[in-house]
Design an enzyme around this catalytic site. Structure first.
Site, short mmCIF file in Angstrom:
data_model
loop_
_atom_site.label_atom_id
_atom_site.label_comp_id
_atom_site.label_asym_id
_atom_site.label_seq_id
_atom_site.Cartn_x
_atom_site.Cartn_y
_atom_site.Cartn_z
N ASN A 9 0.88 -1.17 0.00
CA ASN A 9 0.00 0.00 0.00
C ASN A 9 0.91 1.22 0.00
O ASN A 9 1.46 1.59 1.03
CB ASN A 9 -0.88 -0.01 1.27
CG ASN A 9 -1.67 1.29 1.42
OD1 ASN A 9 -1.80 2.06 0.47
ND2 ASN A 9 -2.19 1.54 2.62
N TRP A 10 1.06 1.81 -1.19
CA TRP A 10 2.02 2.92 -1.33
C TRP A 10 1.50 4.22 -0.72
O TRP A 10 2.22 5.20 -0.65
CB TRP A 10 2.35 3.15 -2.80
CG TRP A 10 3.07 2.00 -3.46
CD1 TRP A 10 3.49 0.83 -2.87
CD2 TRP A 10 3.49 1.93 -4.83
NE1 TRP A 10 4.13 0.05 -3.79
CE2 TRP A 10 4.14 0.68 -5.00
CE3 TRP A 10 3.37 2.79 -5.92
CZ2 TRP A 10 4.68 0.29 -6.23
CZ3 TRP A 10 3.89 2.39 -7.15
CH2 TRP A 10 4.54 1.15 -7.29
N LYS A 11 0.24 4.24 -0.35
CA LYS A 11 -0.39 5.47 0.17
C LYS A 11 -0.13 6.62 -0.82
O LYS A 11 -0.05 6.38 -2.01
CB LYS A 11 0.12 5.77 1.57
CG LYS A 11 0.06 4.55 2.49
CD LYS A 11 0.21 4.88 3.92
CE LYS A 11 0.32 3.60 4.72
NZ LYS A 11 0.16 3.79 6.14
N HIS A 95 -9.32 1.14 4.85
CA HIS A 95 -8.03 1.37 5.52
C HIS A 95 -8.26 2.34 6.68
O HIS A 95 -9.08 3.25 6.58
CB HIS A 95 -7.02 1.94 4.53
CG HIS A 95 -5.63 1.98 5.10
ND1 HIS A 95 -5.22 3.00 5.92
CD2 HIS A 95 -4.59 1.11 5.00
CE1 HIS A 95 -3.96 2.75 6.30
NE2 HIS A 95 -3.57 1.62 5.75
N GLU A 97 -6.70 4.80 7.68
CA GLU A 97 -6.55 6.23 7.35
C GLU A 97 -7.81 6.77 6.68
O GLU A 97 -8.19 7.93 6.88
CB GLU A 97 -5.31 6.43 6.46
CG GLU A 97 -4.03 6.29 7.29
CD GLU A 97 -2.83 5.76 6.54
OE1 GLU A 97 -2.80 5.81 5.29
OE2 GLU A 97 -1.90 5.26 7.22
N GLU A 167 -5.26 -4.94 10.66
CA GLU A 167 -4.28 -3.88 10.84
C GLU A 167 -4.58 -3.11 12.12
O GLU A 167 -5.41 -2.20 12.12
CB GLU A 167 -4.33 -2.90 9.66
CG GLU A 167 -4.05 -3.52 8.32
CD GLU A 167 -3.43 -2.52 7.36
OE1 GLU A 167 -2.33 -2.77 6.91
OE2 GLU A 167 -4.05 -1.47 7.11
N GLY A 173 2.40 2.44 10.61
CA GLY A 173 3.33 3.56 10.42
C GLY A 173 4.00 4.03 11.70
O GLY A 173 4.60 5.10 11.73
N SER A 212 3.51 -1.94 10.42
CA SER A 212 4.97 -1.90 10.62
C SER A 212 5.64 -3.25 10.37
O SER A 212 6.55 -3.64 11.10
CB SER A 212 5.30 -1.36 12.02
OG SER A 212 4.82 -0.03 12.15
N GLY A 233 2.83 -0.98 4.29
CA GLY A 233 2.88 0.44 3.97
C GLY A 233 4.32 0.86 3.71
O GLY A 233 4.87 0.63 2.64
N GLY A 234 4.94 1.45 4.73
CA GLY A 234 6.28 2.04 4.58
C GLY A 234 7.29 1.14 3.89
O GLY A 234 8.01 1.57 2.98
C1 PEP Z 1 -0.72 0.23 6.02
O1 PEP Z 1 -0.83 1.42 5.83
O2 PEP Z 1 -1.56 -0.55 5.56
C2 PEP Z 1 0.44 -0.24 6.78
C3 PEP Z 1 0.43 -1.46 7.23
O3 PEP Z 1 1.44 0.67 6.99
P1 PEP Z 1 2.88 0.38 7.65
O4 PEP Z 1 3.39 -0.91 7.07
O5 PEP Z 1 3.72 1.54 7.26
O6 PEP Z 1 2.66 0.28 9.12
#
Ligand code: PEP
Length: 253
Positions: A9-11, A95, A97, A167, A173, A212, A233-234
């Protein structure tokens, strides 16, 4: 045996140049990943680029969100048919966010799941509790509510057309990952809840962990029986890290 799915998930990150470089890096390493499905969810505007650059590879792509509407005067929105037009397989719905920053509630997320499914996209339904909710001991209640909204609207069999991503909001994040035991507990709860309604759906459904996840904690998480990959994500923004997670999922099979 469920095939794990690791999805990036590149956001709201990237540029034409960085997307080219990231996809080239992923493509260069994907040959070693033969047991895990690997997907990317770029921002809408980079989806055509992903379609071009991923053509002929085993890597599907998807959106990070979609509209509940099909077309018309909805400025800034993107319809399921448009994602399909650009070759998307997946779309993330709910998600955290979207839920917290854009006020998406369970009913709207369920509608998005339904619209995605009806169009032939595979929705990745995100569920998870906040830190406050975990500390209050209501994690299962929250996750059950988020899940049940979709089951109520679509029926239990609909889940077979999608993927669930557990999640925990406090892990997204933040660098704070759920321990493999904490994650497995919730994954088993989700699968168990579905199993009471339809054992076949529960057995086949892929439940990803997200929050994370990194190459150095992925193997332990993937080793748990109810964790079927990750929503990343990251770490999905660097080919080396993303491939490291994909390798951990691949080796867990
Ligand atoms: C996400 O946004 O779905 C996610 C899991 O982010 P991160 O891996 O950065 O915690």
């Amino acid at each position: 045996m469920r095939q794990p799915l690791v999805a990036g998930n590149w956001k709201m990150n990237g540029s034409v140049g960085s997307v080219r470089e990231l996809l080239a890096g992923i493509k260069a390493g994907i040959g070693a990943i033969d047991k895990c499905e690997v997907a990317v969810c770029p921002p809408y505007i980079f989806i055509p680029q992903a379609q071009t650059e991923l053509a002929g590879t085993p890597i599907p792509w998807g959106g990070q969100n979609l509209s509940t509407e099909t077309s018309g005067a909805f400025t800034g929105e993107v319809a399921a048919s448009m994602l399909l037009d650009f070759g998307c397989t997946y779309v993330i719905v709910g998600h955290s966010e979207r839920r917290t920053l854009y006020g998406e509630d369970d009913a709207l997320v369920a509608k998005k799941f339904a619209v995605a499914r009806a169009a032939g996209l595979k929705p990745i339904l995100c569920v998870g509790e906040t830190l406050d909710e975990r500390e209050k001991g209501v994690t299962e209640e929250v996750v059950a509510r988020q899940l049940d909204a979709v089951i109520k609207l679509e029926g239990i069999k609909a889940l077979a057309d999608g993927v669930i991503a557990y999640e925990p909001v406090w892990a997204i994040g933040t660098g704070k990952t759920a321990t493999p035991e904490q994650a497995q507990e919730v994954h088993a709860f989700i699968r168990g809840r579905i199993k009471t309604r339809d054992a076949g759906v529960a057995e086949k459904l892929r439940i990803q962990y997200g929050g994370s996840m990194k190459p150095d904690n992925a193997a332990e998480l993937m080793a748990k029986p109810d964790i079927d990959g990750g929503l990343i994500g990251g770490a999905s923004l660097k080919a080396k890290d993303f491939l490291g997670i994909c390798k951990a999922a691949n080796d867990s099979v």
